[in-house]
Design a protein around this motif. Structure first.
Motif: not given
Length: 799
Positions: A75-80
Motif C-alpha cells: 500500500t505504501e508503494a502505491g498499490f491498491n
C-alpha cells in the motif's frame, strides 16, 4: 413527375447479412475474449513482478512476518491491494518464500511465477491480499461481537478465550494462528457457515477447550497443533473433505462428512462413535493415526461409515456393527479390537501402547517382548515406559537384537538398561517419528548399539540418553563407519536405488552424555555418528563426552564425512558440546568431525563448543613390528616417554553362564604393561611376546595332554584376577588364559536364591554354530606414556 422509389433489402438479403455477422461473431468473439484474458494475465504477471520487487527491497531492512505487513508495504508503494485482481486470478502471499504468486481459483493452482507452478501450493499455505483482515493482538480480544464480520483473523500474539465464541465463515475464511497459541480457556470456539466456503486454519497451537466446525457445504484445510486436553468436533462438513495436516494428541470427533488425514499429519485417535442416524461418514487416512474408534453401541443406528486407510492406523477399536449400520473398512493392516488389544497389553506390566497410556516395562522378559511388536512398529508407532532397571545380561538371548524395528517413544523414566553381549543392538532400525528419552544405557566389552540405523525418511531423537560402561575400566572397539550412538546415518546412495535419492533422514541428539571408553585403531568412526550424511541431517545439541577415546584419526561427533550434497540435502549442526574426557589421536589432531580430512569441514555449523583435552600423540619415533621369528619388537619412543604398554587383539571369546552362551567379545584384546624395558643400540626392544593363538587353560590342555603349567610364569592383567602365560607347542606360540572364576546370585522360580558360574572359551562360528578352539592374533599395538600417564603415541601392526 413521379418520384423514383428506392429499392429496400429483401428478407433473403437481410437473413444473409445476419448470418454473416453471426458467423463473424462466432469466430472473432472468442478470439477477442482470449486476447482480453491474455492481456489480463499479462497485466497480472507484471503486477506480481512489481510487487515482488517491492517486497525484496523492503525485506533488506526487515522481512514481513504477516500478510498485514505485506499489505502495508504494498500500500505504501502505491498499490491498491483491494483492486489489484483480475477475473479468475488472485494475488496470494507465499510466506515461506516471501513472494507474491498469481493463483487461479478456477483450477486451484499457481499460474505465475513459473518456479512455483506445479508445486501443489494451495490456499492452505497461500494467503490472500484482498480479504478483510483483523489482527488479533494483546489489544484486540477474540470475541463474537467485535469480530464477527471479518473473513481473515491474523494472530499477532497468544490469546486466551474469555467465553464461548461463534465466528461466521465467509466464502474464503482464514484463521491464521501465525505460530501463536490459542488457549480456549475451557470454552468452545465455533466456526460455522451455511454457504459453500473454504476455511483455512493456519499453523499454531490450540489447547484447553473445544473447536467446533459446522459447515455442511464447506471445505477445511487445518494445519494446527492440538494439545492433549483439546477436542475437535466436526459437526458437519461437505463431501469435499476436512483436510488435516497438523498434529492432534487427543480425539477428533467426526459426526458428518469426510475427514482426510494427510501424509504429514499425526492423530492420536479418530472418534466416529458420535455418528447420528442416517449420517454419512467417510475417513481417509494417509497420516499416522493411533486408533479409530467406530461405535460403542450401534444397534439402533443407521449411519453409513467408510474407512479407507493408506498409511499408519494402528487398530480399530470397538467394532460393533448395528442392524441398520453399514461399515466398510479398507486397508487397515493392523486390525485390533478391544479384546485383542488387551491380549497385547498382557506382554507388559501396564498400559495399552498409546501415547497417553504407554506400555510399562518392569522386567527383562517384558523388555524382550518389545520385539513381538516389531512388524507393527515398522509402520505404526508404539509407546513404552520403564518402571524399573533392566539388566539384560541376566537372561539368555538367542537373537541379535531385541526388536528389528522401533517406532514411537521409549521413555526410560530415569532408569538403567544393561546390555547383553550376545546382542548386536537393542533395536536395529528406527522408523517414522521416534524418540528415545531419559535412559541410562550401559554396555560391556562389546559395542551393543542402542539403535544404529534407521529406515528411509525417519526422524529419530535421542533426548537425555546417556551411554556408559558397566565397568569403567573396560574398552570397546569401533570399526569403520561405526559410532557409539548410531553407525550409518543415511542410506547408501552408491547402491543406486532411485527411491533413495528422495529420502532424507533426520537425527537429533539432545542432552546426551557418553562415557564409553574406546580403544580403536580404525579410521572413520566417532562417538555419535559413524558416517553417512549424504542424505541425512544431524543436530547435536548440549551433549558431552567424558570417557577415554584413542585411535588413529579420532572424531568426536562425525567420523566419515563423505556426502553427496548435489543429490540430497545433508547438514550437521553441533552446538554446546563439551568434552571432559581424554581423547587421543595417533595419526592426527582429534576434531569434532572429519578427522580423516584433518579439520572440521566448512559445511559443518558449530557454535559454543568446549573441546577440552584433545591430544595429538605424534610420537614419530615409536614403532612396532614382527621380526622373522614372529617376536613382537617395539622401537623406542620420545625421550619423555616413561612407560610402555602392549595390547594384543585376537579372535572371538564366548561367554557362558550355566552352560549356555550368553555373549561374546568379537575381537578379544588385553593389555600388558611392559616393565624393565631395555633398549639395544638400535633403540629396539624385544618384548618376548610372539605372534600366535589365544586359548583358555582347558582348551590348551586338550591340545597338549602332557602339559604341566604349575611352574609356569603367569602374568596378571585387568582388575578381576585374570592371568595368562605364553607357551610354545609344536613350534607355535599360545597365550593360555586362566580367567578368574566369576559367579552371581539369582532368584529362581520358587523364590530360592541360587548361584551360577561364568566360563569362557575361544572359538568361531561355522554355519551359525559355535566351534570352540584356538583363535589367531591379528593386531598388536604399543602405547607410550609420559610421567603424568598421558598418552604420547600409539602404533599398530598387523600380525
Amino acid at each position: 413527375m413521379a418520384k423514383k422509389l428506392k429499392r429496400a433489402f429483401t428478407i433473403v438479403e437481410l437473413v444473409i447479412v445476419i448470418a454473416v455477422i453471426a458467423i463473424l461473431a462466432a469466430v472473432l468473439i472468442p478470439t477477442f475474449t482470449s486476447l482480453i484474458d491474455k492481456a489480463n494475465l499479462s497485466a497480472d504477471e507484471v503486477t506480481v513482478k512489481n510487487m515482488n520487487t517491492i517486497l525484496t527491497t523492503a525485506s533488506v531492512e526487515e522481512e514481513p512476518e504477516t500478510v498485514n505487513e505485506v499489505i502495508d508495504v504494498l500500500t505504501e508503494a502505491g498499490f491498491n491491494v483491494d483492486s489489484a485482481t483480475k477475473s479468475g486470478h488472485y494475488f496470494m502471499w507465499y510466506q515461506e518464500k516471501n513472494v507474491i504468486v498469481l493463483y487461479d481459483t478456477n483450477n486451484n493452482e499457481v499460474i505465475y511465477p513459473e518456479e512455483y507452478c506445479n508445486q501443489g501450493l494451495t490456499t492452505s499455505v497461500l494467503q490472500s491480499l484482498t480479504n478483510e483482515v483483523s489482527v488479533i493482538d494483546a489489544d484486540t480480544q477474540l470475541q463474537s461481537a467485535s469480530l464477527a464480520n471479518y473473513s481473515k483473523y491474523l494472530f499477532a500474539s497468544d490469546q486466551v478465550l474469555a467465553g464461548n465464541v461463534e465466528l461466521k465463515a465467509k466464502t474464503q475464511f482464514y484463521f491464521s494462528l501465525n505460530g501463536k497459541t490459542l488457549d480456549l480457556g475451557g470454552h468452545t470456539l465455533t466456526i460455522s457457515s451455511n454457504d459453500p466456503t473454504t476455511i483455512i486454519i493456519g499453523v499454531g497451537n490450540i489447547k484447553n477447550g473445544t473447536l467446533e466446525i459446522n459447515a455442511p457445504d464447506g471445505v477445511v484445510y487445518d494445519s494446527a497443533f492440538y494439545e492433549e486436553n483439546t477436542s475437535l468436533n466436526i459437526e458437519s462438513i461437505a463431501n469435499d473433505s476436512y483436510h488435516f495436516y497438523g498434529i492432534f494428541t487427543g480425539n477428533i470427533v467426526l459426526k458428518e462428512g469426510r475427514l482426510v488425514i494427510e501424509k504429514s499429519a499425526e492423530v492420536d485417535k479418530v472418534d466416529l462413535s458420535a455418528a447420528t442416524n442416517d449420517s454419512n461418514i467417510s475417513l481417509y487416512n494417509e497420516g499416522i493415526t493411533t486408533a479409530i474408534h467406530i461405535l460403542d453401541n450401534a444397534e439402533n443406528n443407521s449411519a453409513n461409515i467408510t474407512i479407507e486407510n493408506n498409511a499408519k492406523v494402528e487398530y480399530v477399536l470397538s467394532f460393533v456393527e448395528g442392524q441398520d449400520t453399514h461399515i466398510t473398512v479398507i486397508g487397515v493392516d493392523q486390525y485390533m479390537t478391544d479384546e485383542e488389544r488387551d491380549e497385547t497389553a498382557k506382554l507388559f506390566a501396564f498400559g495399552n501402547g498409546s501415547e497417553s497410556n504407554p506400555y510399562q516395562i518392569q522386567t527383562e522378559e517384558q523388555f524382550m517382548n518389545i520385539g513381538k511388536l516389531s512388524s507393527i512398529m515398522r509402520s505404526n508407532p508404539r509407546y513404552f515406559k520403564l518402571i524399573d532397571d533392566i539388566d539384560l545380561s541376566t537372561i539368555n538371548i538367542d537373537r541379535s537384537w531385541v526388536s528389528a524395528y522401533f517406532q514411537g517413544k521409549f521413555d526410560g523414566n530415569g532408569f538403567t538398561v544393561k546390555s547383553n553381549d550376545s546382542l548386536d543392538s537393542i533395536f536395529l532400525d528406527g522408523a517414522g517419528n521416534t524418540t528415545f528419552y531419559n535412559v541410562k544405557y550401559l554396555i560391556g566389552e562389546k559395542k551393543v548399539s542402542w539403535c544404529p540405523y534407521m529406515t528411509g525418511g525417519a526422524n529419530i531423537v535421542f533426548d537425555d540418553v546417556d551411554i556408559g560402561m558397566k565397568d569403567d575400566q573396560q574398552f570397546i572397539t569401533l570399526e569403520k563407519n561405526e559410532g557409539v550412538y548410531i553407525d550409518w546415518a543415511g542410506c547408501d546412495l552408491l547402491l543406486d536405488y532411485p527411491w533413495l535419492k528422495d529420502t532424507v533422514n533426520n537425527y537429533t541428539f539432545r542432552n546426551c552424555d557418553c562415557s564409553v571408553n574406546i580403544m580403536n585403531a580404525i579410521d572413520y568412526n566417532a562417538i555419535f555418528v559413524g558416517g553417512g550424511l549424504q542424505n541425512a541431517n544431524v543436530v547435536v545439541d548440549s551433549c558431552s563426552y567424558s570417557g577415554t577415546y584413542y585411535g588413529a584419526q579420532v572424531s568426536l561427533v562425525l567420523g566419515n564425512i563423505t556426502r553427496y550434497p548435489n543429490i540430497t540435502p545433508c547438514s550437521l549442526i553441533i552446538r554446546n558440546f563439551v568434552n571432559s574426557g581424554m581423547v587421543v589421536g595417533t595419526a592426527g589432531q582429534p576434531v569434532l568431525a572429519g578427522a580423516s580430512a584433518g579439520k572440521v569441514p566448512d559445511w559443518v555449523v558449530e557454535s559454543n563448543n568446549t573441546l577440552g583435552q584433545l591430544i595429538y600423540a605424534v610420537d614419530k619415533s615409536l614403532g612396532i613390528e614382527k621380526d622373522s621369528s614372529g617376536q613382537i619388537v617395539i622401537s623406542k619412543g620420545d625421550e619423555n616417554a616413561k612407560s610402555y604398554a602392549l595390547q594384543l587383539f585376537g579372535g572371538t571369546r564366548y561367554i557362558y553362564r550355566g552352560g549356555q552362551c550368553i555373549g561374546e567379545n568379537s575381537t578379544y584384546s588385553f593389555i600388558i604393561n611392559l616393565s624393565d624395558v631395555s633398549w639395544d643400540e638400535n633403540g629396539k626392544y624385544e618384548t618376548g611376546f610372539y605372534d600366535g593363538y589365544f586359548v583358555t587353560l582347558d582348551q590348551y590342555k586338550e591340545l597338549d595332554e602332557q602339559a604341566d603349567l604349575s611352574s609356569e610364569k603367569w602374568i596378571s592383567f585387568g582388575k578381576e584376577g585374570d592371568k595368562f602365560c605364553l607357551k610354545q607347542f609344536n613350534g607355535e606360540y599360545y597365550y593360555v588364559f586362566d580367567f578368574a572364576e566369576k559367579e552371581e546370585s539369582y532368584e529362581d522360580e520358587e523364590g530360592e536364591i541360587q548361584t551360577r558360574k561364568y566360563s569362557y572359551a575361544f572359538g568361531s562360528k561355522v554355519n551359525g554354530n559355535i566351534v570352540e578352539g584356538k583363535v589367531t592374533l591379528n593386531t598388536a599395538a604399543v602405547t607410550d606414556y609420559n610421567s603424568k600417564g598421558i598418552i604420547m603415541g600409539m602404533k599398530t601392526c598387523k600380525l
